[in-house]
Every structure is written in structure tokens, then in C-alpha cells.
Enzyme design. Structure first.
Site, PDB file in Angstrom:
ATOM      1  N   PRO A   1       0.825  -1.205   0.000  1.00 52.43           N
ATOM      2  CA  PRO A   1       0.000   0.000   0.000  1.00 52.43           C
ATOM      3  C   PRO A   1       0.864   1.262   0.000  1.00 52.43           C
ATOM      4  O   PRO A   1       1.832   1.358   0.754  1.00 52.43           O
ATOM      5  CB  PRO A   1      -0.802  -0.124   1.294  1.00 52.43           C
ATOM      6  N   CYS A   2       0.509   2.201  -0.883  1.00 54.17           N
ATOM      7  CA  CYS A   2       1.401   3.329  -1.128  1.00 54.17           C
ATOM      8  C   CYS A   2       1.040   4.590  -0.359  1.00 54.17           C
ATOM      9  O   CYS A   2       1.760   5.584  -0.427  1.00 54.17           O
ATOM     10  CB  CYS A   2       1.407   3.639  -2.625  1.00 54.17           C
ATOM     11  N   GLN A   3      -0.078   4.579   0.390  1.00 56.58           N
ATOM     12  CA  GLN A   3      -0.531   5.827   1.002  1.00 56.58           C
ATOM     13  C   GLN A   3       0.499   6.442   1.948  1.00 56.58           C
ATOM     14  O   GLN A   3       0.592   7.660   2.079  1.00 56.58           O
ATOM     15  CB  GLN A   3      -1.847   5.602   1.766  1.00 56.58           C
ATOM     16  N   ALA A   4       1.272   5.616   2.597  1.00 59.31           N
ATOM     17  CA  ALA A   4       2.242   6.129   3.559  1.00 59.31           C
ATOM     18  C   ALA A   4       3.370   6.898   2.885  1.00 59.31           C
ATOM     19  O   ALA A   4       4.043   7.705   3.520  1.00 59.31           O
ATOM     20  CB  ALA A   4       2.826   4.971   4.373  1.00 59.31           C
ATOM     21  N   TYR A   5       3.589   6.642   1.574  1.00 58.04           N
ATOM     22  CA  TYR A   5       4.632   7.338   0.847  1.00 58.04           C
ATOM     23  C   TYR A   5       4.085   8.453  -0.030  1.00 58.04           C
ATOM     24  O   TYR A   5       4.839   9.242  -0.582  1.00 58.04           O
ATOM     25  CB  TYR A   5       5.379   6.362  -0.077  1.00 58.04           C
TER      26      TYR A   5
END
Length: 412
Positions: free
Chosen positions: A118-122
């Protein structure tokens, strides 16, 4: 799907990246995904490929038309095909996942591992100011990905994520990832690729990290950018007009396919279009949509502070002024927020006055029209489909990546 080249797809989502590998003649050993609706989408897509390979595509068409239920479709598929989809949380369920994969293929060599956590943290792009958690565990999911590299020892891996992964925490996260994977025996390189260069009609930049076993002495592949540029009208031209909230099982196409739809195989042999459904909208939103379309016709984008005060849905008129955005004829980037509302994806036709449909969103992401997105409940899939599409890797991009990985494996 009898190829000798094998792969595991981690954080598989709706299977956009996997689709590229299947179309490039790789055989999936397992798809691992936490979201139940996405797992059903993966199973339905595996059903499509199985039936196509066995010259039974008419059964899949029957499912698309609603003539048979999902359970009836799955009953036509061998269990060892559908059981390759593992609904589990990577990190919390690793041993369970390892056991399932080992049961499926106890002696099979895994050639490639693909996927992107999941890319939301970046992410540095969003619809509202991001409030990242301190020490967000999603920034360390690359460690969990590495555990699969360590266990299955593939020759090559492909790790997809947003551009922010390279700069997050002043580059610390990517440097840690690179060092960790190098310690597992891989050379690791990252490049920023844009989906528009692969025939996808959107500016969607993604970091594609490729790692290969050091002893293979490979290098990061060169991708030739596609010079022909297409537009929104190439996606929407053959789709019938629909009203907000329309929910028909399928429609007839409104026109013959154009060059883009044929050459990229988005129109690929079926004579109906499914999932051409959209959200219902309230009158206030429709007034704003109409204003946004009128502004675009004048050559400008509607800003939130230009909306009459009585029609505004948010008081804030300084942040995210492009809250309402028409899909213009230039490439329009798909974002995951489409699962929340359609305000960033207003259809340009004032006569229809709606946000885009599930099928239109899928086409922007370059999914072929025979790709069916599932919900947990068979007849309630719209929000789940938008979520899966918004988070997906465009298949046209995935095909080109898979072709290059195949060349690397074959020594070309």
C-alpha cells in the site's frame, strides 16, 4: 497458463500487474491480497483465462450477462486454479501464506515475485492534507515483501510504488529497502516510469523497483516510450449515454471501436459492455458539475472559490481548489479517491451530467472490457470496483514490464 515461467503476486489488488504477466505467458503460483472483494476479482479473472484457454468463453459471457451466478462460474473452474488466490494480510499471516503456497506448489521454482505494498504512507498527492501516522507500519511492509524473497529465492522481483517512496523520510525508506534487498543477494535499481509512455491515457508516474540475483549479472531494462498519444475521446467514443445512478447489468456498444480500443485490445471480442454504471448525484452536485463543464468549454478549470456559496460542499476555499474536475481531453490521472466520490472525475458530456462510470474508470486504467470487478456481495460492487481500479497498476504498463522481465530471464 501452462508456462514454465512462474510468479507470486503480493499485495495483488485487482490484478493489474498480474494481468501483464499472464498476458506475457507467465504462470501465477499465488496471488496474496487482504481485500476480499479484490480476491473475488482475481478469481473471476482467473476463471476468464481458464475458460478462454479451454475454449469455453461462452460460459464467461453468460456470467457477464447475468445468466449464471458467480458460484456457477467458479464451479466450472478447477479448485487448484481458484485456490491460488489467498485472502490474507501480509505481515500478520505470513506463515499461513507460506503454508498455502507450499501446499499449492511444493516443488516449483518461483521465477519472479511482483507486487507493491500500500502506497498511502509514501504518497505526496492527496485530496486533503495528509496526516501520516508517526512510524506508520506501512512504510516497513518492504520488510515483509523481503521475507518472501528470502523464502522463495526468485531470480527477479518487481516492486511497484508511488514516486514518494524515493523521497519519503529524506530518502531513508528507499535506502533501507535497497540495503535490505541487497543483503538478500539482489542488485536493486529503481526508475520513475510514466504510464502514458506505455499507451495508457493518463499521466500516472510510478516507481518500478527491479531486483535481480547478483550472479545473473543483469541490468535494469530500457523501455521504449510510445510516441503515439491518445486522448479521452479515444476511451469514451463508443460507450452509450447513461444517467446518474443507472445500474444496468450490461449495455450494447454505441459505436464501432476506434484504433486505440482495437490496437490496445480494450475492445476484445465481446459484444456487450458491462459495469457501465455510475453513482447517483444530488442536485447540488449536478449544478456544480454543469458549471465545471461550462468552465472547461471556456478553456479553464472550475476553482472551488468560484462555486456559488450556497452550492459549496466545503467551506474551505483556499486548499484543493480543484476539488471538482472534469475529465478533459488531455490525459487525466486516476487516483484512489475515486472510491470516495466522483467529483474529480466528472464526465464531459453536459447531456449526461454525471461522474464517470466504473467501465470508463477501468478504461482510463487500460483494463480490457472483459475485465470484471467484483464486490463481496455479487450485486453490490460499485464502490469496491472504484477502489480496486483507483489503486491498480495499468495492465498496458504491466504487459511491457513483464515482457522485459521475460527477456531478462531468457537471457535476451
Amino acid at each position: 497458463m501452462t508456462s514454465s515461467l512462474t510468479y507470486i503476486d503480493l499485495f495483488a489488488g485487482a490484478g493489474g500487474l498480474s494481468e501483464g504477466f499472464i498476458q506475457s505467458d507467465f504462470r501465477p503460483i499465488a496471488h496474496v491480497e487482504i481485500d476480499k472483494a479484490a480476491c473475488l476479482t482475481l478469481k473471476t479473472r482467473l476463471a476468464f483465462h481458464y475458460l478462454k484457454q479451454n475454449k469455453q468463453s461462452e460460459s464467461y459471457i453468460s456470467y457477464l450477462k447475468g445468466e449464471i451466478k458467480r458460484k456457477d462460474l467458479y464451479a466450472l473452474i478447477p479448485d487448484n486454479t481458484l485456490s491460488t488466490v489467498i485472502n490474507a494480510a501480509i505481515g500478520k499471516s505470513n506463515q499461513f501464506i507460506f503454508d498455502k503456497i507450499d501446499e499449492l506448489t511444493p516443488t516449483t521454482q518461483i521465477d519472479v515475485i511482483i507486487g507493491g505494498p500500500p502506497c498511502q504512507a509514501y504518497s505526496i498527492v492527496g485530496r486533503a492534507p495528509l496526516k501520516h501516522k508517526k512510524n506508520d507500519e506501512r512504510t516497513t511492509l518492504y520488510l515483509e515483501y523481503g521475507k518472501f524473497l528470502n523464502k522463495y529465492n526468485p531470480k527477479i522481483f518487481v516492486f511497484e510504488n508511488v514516486p514518494g517512496i524515493l523521497s519519503s523520510a529524506d530518502g531513508k525508506h528507499y535506502k533501507n529497502l535497497q540495503n535490505y534487498y541487497k543483503s538478500l543477494g539482489y542488485e536493486v535499481e529503481a526508475k520513475l516510469l510514466n504510464a502514458i509512455d506505455f499507451g495508457v491515457i493518463q499521466n500516472r508516474k510510478r516507481v518500478i523497483i527491479i531486483g535481480w540475483k547478483k550472479e545473473l549479472q543483469l541490468s535494469y531494462p530500457d523501455f521504449i516510450c510510445e510516441q503515439q498519444r491518445y486522448t479521452r475521446d479515444d476511451i469514451f467514443s463508443d460507450l452509450p449515454e447513461i444517467a446518474p445512478g443507472e445500474n444496468n447489468r450490461f449495455h450494447q456498444y454505441a459505436a464501432i471501436p476506434n484504433e486505440y480500443l482495437l490496437s490496445k485490445e480494450l475492445r476484445n471480442g465481446i459484444d456487450i459492455v458491462t459495469q457501465h454504471i455510475t453513482r447517483p448525484h444530488n442536485l447540488r452536485d449536478l449544478k456544480i458539475y454543469e458549471l465545471a463543464i461550462e468552465k472547461l468549454a471556456e478553456g479553464e478549470r472550475l476553482k472551488h472559490n468560484q462555486i456559488p456559496q450556497e452550492d459549496r460542499t466545503q467551506k474551505n476555499t483556499t486548499d484543493f481548489l480543484d476539488r471538482f474536475k472534469v475529465v478533459g481531453n488531455e490525459p487525466h490521472t486516476m487516483i484512489a479517491h475515486i472510491a470516495k466520490d466522483g467529483h474529480h472525475f466528472i464526465h464531459p458530456d453536459k447531456k449526461q451530467l454525471r461522474s464517470i462510470s466504473v467501465r470508463e474508470a477501468a478504461r482510463i486504467q487500460s483494463f480490457p472490457d472483459n475485465y470484471y470487478f467484483e464486490g463481496v456481495k455479487e450485486d453490490q460492487y460499485r464502490t469496491a470496483a472504484f477502489r480496486q481500479i483507483g489503486n491498480a497498476v495499468p495492465p498496458l504498463m504491466a504487459i511491457r514490464i513483464a515482457e522485459k522481465i521475460k527477456e531478462m530471464l531468457n537471457g535476451k
